[in-house]
Design an enzyme around this catalytic site. Structure first.
Site, PDB file in Angstrom:
ATOM      1  N   HIS A 184       0.831  -1.209   0.000  1.00  0.00           N
ATOM      2  CA  HIS A 184       0.000   0.000   0.000  1.00  0.00           C
ATOM      3  C   HIS A 184       0.865   1.259   0.000  1.00  0.00           C
ATOM      4  CE1 HIS A 184      -3.541   2.338   0.325  1.00  0.00           C
ATOM      5  NE2 HIS A 184      -4.278   1.468   1.000  1.00  0.00           N
ATOM      6  N   ASP A 416     -10.023  -4.372 -19.971  1.00  0.00           N
ATOM      7  CA  ASP A 416     -10.070  -5.325 -21.084  1.00  0.00           C
ATOM      8  C   ASP A 416      -8.689  -5.441 -21.719  1.00  0.00           C
ATOM      9  OD1 ASP A 416     -10.538  -6.822 -23.335  1.00  0.00           O
ATOM     10  OD2 ASP A 416     -12.154  -5.554 -24.108  1.00  0.00           O
TER      11      ASP A 416
END
Length: 472
Positions: A184, A416
């Protein structure tokens, strides 16, 4: 040589390292960590996985898909060099070493290539579904971060750690998954989402034999000078973080035993129904607020149902924490493509007795909305109180508190790679995560991670609450 991991769920067929194209004019890049980054100094690494339906053989996967994905990942790292760099964190307070992400020529991201080898009943359809699955089953699709090392820089002992690893897992003739594990410290959700979207876009261009990668709108903004720190919060957070790290090292490691992961879908009509329930108290309320409030109240009721009840004086407090993106709210604002962390916490507190009462949902929505409004619109700016956040958290140690991961604003299902949008996106091991729905406009996917008993209690209360309110 192939190896079996993850309770025999997957077989690892290759470990490799992916570096950006060499640029001999740059041998080293240093990106200092800001107080936004150091806020997450001791936070566990984050795990995410995307599932893609694609009837692909093992041969096609190894000879076609994997080489394309390797090439596009390398090209993406050209722009996102911090993801293949190393975190340099001092292990003691010092004036010599500043926490940074350091990229050296030749640095790389660890990439694991694996193939599902478990039973067919727990294959692609099972793992990419919404029902409860063991967390360890999903984590078999996510690689570990390579082990860090210690070294000495300018007389300081420092921890040197990788920040990202990736795993591609084939489910023969069904599809594949892309799993990520990252620190993180290098990125918040927006930055990680931007990175993955850039990788997908470059890979899709490859499939269409296009090579205008450098003309794409994917280049992140790195300049740390736009982050003002007049209260020297970076130093404060480093000091507190190092002290907490020492305390954490003495505590037993957390276990995933008995933890399950599930997804509940809530559609636009149901969300509008929740808004209608608080209309008298809150005429204008966001989807984010009402869904968070409903989940919070259901969690409190589930605890009561499992005997984790209210004490005799009804004084148990519960705290709900949201991450607020500050990019557009800082003075001056910073670019939306800023690479790193740029979120601050907003905290709401209510007594358990009030949460589970007749008006608990309305109270929760009102308090979450109020906390967000006060944090975003106060005269001192969105960072008000951040310098004492750790003191606040120490003060509520032992209380019930949890937060929400993910964001409905991020287009996870638009990721995608050229073979279609994901069948499923999963935030793993977070108690509560929000994702925009793949299938319905205005709907959400609620990711949950509880023990089996907690999951059963929560889902019953969540579902029945919508039915009783006639918004199912």
């Amino acid at each position: 040589m192939a190896s079996v991991v993850g309770s025999n769920m997957v077989t690892v067929v290759e470990h490799c390292s992916i570096s950006p194209p060499l640029d001999h004019s740059v041998t080293q890049k240093l990106l200092p960590l800001t107080f936004f980054d150091l806020l997450w100094l001791n936070w566990p690494s984050l795990s995410r996985v995307y599932f893609y339906e694609l009837p692909c053989s093992t041969t096609d996967f190894k000879q076609t898909l994997v080489p394309r994905l390797k090439k596009s990942l390398a090209l993406t790292l050209k722009h996102y060099f911090p993801f293949c760099g190393k975190l340099i964190i001092p292990t003691t307070l010092s004036h010599n070493t500043t926490p940074v992400i350091r990229y050296l020529e030749g640095d790389s991201v660890s990439l694991t290539i694996a193939e599902f080898s478990g039973t067919s009943s727990k294959g692609f359809e099972y793992l990419s579904a919404n029902h409860a699955r063991d967390v360890d089953e999903l984590l078999s699709l996510v690689p570990q971060l390579p082990t860090g090392d210690t070294n000495t820089i300018e007389g300081d002992i420092v921890q040197i750690s990788p920040v990202l690893s990736v795993q591609l897992t084939l489910f023969p003739h069904q599809g594949f998954s892309v799993g990520f594990r990252n620190s993180h410290l290098v990125a918040d959700g927006k930055t990680l989402c931007n990175f993955i979207a850039a990788w997908a876009a470059i890979n899709a261009k490859q499939l269409h034999c296009e090579d205008d990668y450098d003309d794409m709108d994917i280049i992140p903004f790195y300049d740390r000078s736009v982050i003002n720190d007049p209260k020297n919060m970076a130093s404060i957070f480093l000091k507190v973080g190092l002290r907490m790290a020492e305390e954490f090292s003495k505590a037993p490691a957390p276990s995933n035993i008995d933890l399950v992961q599930a997804t509940i879908k809530i559609n636009g009509a149901q969300i509008q129904g929740l808004k209608d329930l608080v209309l008298a108290k809150l005429p204008h309320v966001s989807t984010f607020v009402v869904v968070c409030a409903y989940v919070w109240t259901c969690m409190a009721k589930a605890s009561i149902a499992l005997g984790q009840g209210i004490d005799n004086e009804n004084q148990v407090h519960e705290h709900f924490i949201v991450a607020i993106d500050t990019r557009a709210r800082l003075d001056p604002p910073i670019p939306s493509n800023y690479l790193g962390n740029a979120v601050c916490p907003g905290v709401t507190t209510l007594k358990t007795s009030r949460l589970v009462g007749q008006e608990g949902f309305a109270y929760a929505a009102e308090e979450i909305k109020k906390a967000l409004h006060q944090q975003i619109n106060n005269e001192e700016g969105v960072l008000k109180g951040l310098d004492v956040f750790f003191h606040f958290m120490e003060g509520i140690n032992g209380h019930k508190n949890f937060g929400v991961a993910g964001s409905p604003k991020f287009d996870y299902y638009g990721t995608d790679f050229g073979w279609g949008k994901p069948k499923k996106y999963e935030v793993i091991s977070e108690k509560f995560a929000l994702v925009g729905s793949r299938d319905s406009d205005g709907g959400l996917e609620i990711g949950l991670c509880f023990s089996k008993n907690e999951m059963d209690a929560f889902t019953t209360i969540f579902t029945q609450g919508l039915v009783n309110s006639h918004y199912n």
